[in-house]
Design a protein around this motif. Structure first.
Motif, PDB file in Angstrom:
ATOM      1  N   UNK A  25      -0.429 -11.876  22.698  1.00 60.53           N
ATOM      2  CA  UNK A  25       1.034 -13.089  23.345  1.00 60.53           C
ATOM      3  C   UNK A  25       1.538 -11.558  23.565  1.00 60.53           C
ATOM      4  N   UNK A  26       1.598 -10.566  23.386  1.00 54.72           N
ATOM      5  CA  UNK A  26       2.638  -9.814  23.780  1.00 54.72           C
ATOM      6  C   UNK A  26       2.779  -9.203  25.636  1.00 54.72           C
ATOM      7  N   UNK A  27       1.069  -9.505  26.357  1.00 53.60           N
ATOM      8  CA  UNK A  27       0.835  -9.021  27.914  1.00 53.60           C
ATOM      9  C   UNK A  27       1.750  -9.840  28.215  1.00 53.60           C
ATOM     10  N   UNK A  28       1.297 -11.149  27.766  1.00 54.77           N
ATOM     11  CA  UNK A  28       1.775 -12.327  28.733  1.00 54.77           C
ATOM     12  C   UNK A  28       3.128 -12.712  28.738  1.00 54.77           C
ATOM     13  N   UNK A  29       3.445 -12.321  27.268  1.00 55.18           N
ATOM     14  CA  UNK A  29       5.097 -12.084  27.364  1.00 55.18           C
ATOM     15  C   UNK A  29       5.636 -11.344  28.814  1.00 55.18           C
ATOM     16  N   UNK A  30       5.382  -9.876  28.322  1.00 54.22           N
ATOM     17  CA  UNK A  30       6.027  -8.702  29.110  1.00 54.22           C
ATOM     18  C   UNK A  30       5.990  -8.961  30.876  1.00 54.22           C
ATOM     19  N   UNK A  31       4.641 -10.179  30.365  1.00 56.21           N
ATOM     20  CA  UNK A  31       4.618 -10.640  32.232  1.00 56.21           C
ATOM     21  C   UNK A  31       5.761 -12.037  32.249  1.00 56.21           C
ATOM     22  N   UNK A  32       5.853 -12.796  31.179  1.00 56.58           N
ATOM     23  CA  UNK A  32       6.397 -13.917  31.913  1.00 56.58           C
ATOM     24  C   UNK A  32       8.240 -13.593  31.686  1.00 56.58           C
ATOM     25  N   UNK A  33       8.612 -12.635  30.719  1.00 52.47           N
ATOM     26  CA  UNK A  33       9.799 -12.303  30.359  1.00 52.47           C
ATOM     27  C   UNK A  33      10.487 -11.483  31.262  1.00 52.47           C
ATOM     28  N   UNK A  34      10.065 -11.049  32.586  1.00 54.80           N
ATOM     29  CA  UNK A  34      11.212  -9.940  32.942  1.00 54.80           C
ATOM     30  C   UNK A  34      12.251 -11.402  34.344  1.00 54.80           C
ATOM     31  N   UNK A  35      11.358 -12.738  34.017  1.00 53.36           N
ATOM     32  CA  UNK A  35      12.214 -13.703  35.436  1.00 53.36           C
ATOM     33  C   UNK A  35      13.501 -13.946  34.512  1.00 53.36           C
ATOM     34  N   UNK A  36      13.908 -13.426  33.383  1.00 55.02           N
ATOM     35  CA  UNK A  36      14.582 -13.963  32.394  1.00 55.02           C
ATOM     36  C   UNK A  36      15.778 -13.094  31.947  1.00 55.02           C
ATOM     37  N   UNK A  37      14.891 -10.846  32.220  1.00 54.98           N
ATOM     38  CA  UNK A  37      15.321 -10.513  31.680  1.00 54.98           C
ATOM     39  C   UNK A  37      15.048  -9.350  32.631  1.00 54.98           C
ATOM     40  N   UNK A  38      16.008  -7.984  31.755  1.00 57.73           N
ATOM     41  CA  UNK A  38      15.081  -6.526  32.665  1.00 57.73           C
ATOM     42  C   UNK A  38      13.979  -6.161  31.820  1.00 57.73           C
ATOM     43  N   UNK A  39      13.389  -5.876  32.688  1.00 58.02           N
ATOM     44  CA  UNK A  39      11.722  -5.262  32.453  1.00 58.02           C
ATOM     45  C   UNK A  39      12.138  -4.570  30.855  1.00 58.02           C
ATOM     46  N   UNK A  40      12.225  -3.949  30.523  1.00 60.40           N
ATOM     47  CA  UNK A  40      12.143  -2.886  29.168  1.00 60.40           C
ATOM     48  C   UNK A  40      12.632  -3.756  28.019  1.00 60.40           C
ATOM     49  N   UNK A  41      13.484  -4.210  28.295  1.00 61.62           N
ATOM     50  CA  UNK A  41      14.446  -5.190  26.905  1.00 61.62           C
ATOM     51  C   UNK A  41      13.451  -6.518  27.281  1.00 61.62           C
ATOM     52  N   UNK A  42      11.710  -6.929  28.317  1.00 60.54           N
ATOM     53  CA  UNK A  42      11.295  -8.077  27.922  1.00 60.54           C
ATOM     54  C   UNK A  42       9.871  -7.117  26.993  1.00 60.54           C
ATOM     55  N   UNK A  43       9.853  -6.360  27.379  1.00 64.21           N
ATOM     56  CA  UNK A  43       8.412  -5.835  26.906  1.00 64.21           C
ATOM     57  C   UNK A  43       9.060  -5.936  25.728  1.00 64.21           C
ATOM     58  N   UNK A  44      10.342  -4.889  24.701  1.00 62.21           N
ATOM     59  CA  UNK A  44      10.613  -4.816  23.844  1.00 62.21           C
ATOM     60  C   UNK A  44      10.522  -6.151  23.169  1.00 62.21           C
ATOM     61  N   UNK A  45      11.282  -7.313  23.365  1.00 60.20           N
ATOM     62  CA  UNK A  45      11.558  -8.178  22.871  1.00 60.20           C
ATOM     63  C   UNK A  45       9.624  -9.289  22.885  1.00 60.20           C
ATOM     64  N   UNK A  46       9.254  -9.676  23.820  1.00 56.00           N
ATOM     65  CA  UNK A  46       7.556  -9.080  23.958  1.00 56.00           C
ATOM     66  C   UNK A  46       6.577  -8.619  22.164  1.00 56.00           C
TER      67      UNK A  46
END
Length: 96
Positions: A25-46
């Protein structure tokens, strides 16, 4: 299946399966969320969001009707999340 064996299988399913599900789940969300957030924030959120499926896997492992059914569900969901992470990695040029 004996009672002790069933409990042991549920415990292994909860720990190993929950970890695999959370990591996928963390891997999938880390790859999907940078479309709407900064990459670092996306990884933290994921990473924070991945704790929810982990807890649900633990609850599901001990709430299922049989230990084998619990293991099958958690393994199937973990495989699906890792498959999604692989597909997203291919689409975005990253990797799981």
């Amino acid at each position: 299946m004996k009672r002790g064996t069933g409990i042991a299988l549920r415990a292994v399913t909860a720990t190993v399966g929950g970890y695999a599900l959370a990591a996928g789940t963390a891997a999938a969300l880390s790859l999907a969320l940078p479309a709407v957030q900064d990459r670092a924030e996306a990884v933290l959120t994921a990473t924070m969001a991945a704790l929810v499926p982990c807890v649900l896997a633990v609850i599901g492992a001990f709430a299922a009707a049989s230990a084998v059914r619990a293991a099958a569900w958690v393994a199937g969901l973990a495989a699906a999340t890792w498959g999604l992470a692989g597909a997203l990695g291919t689409l975005t040029g990253g990797g799981p």
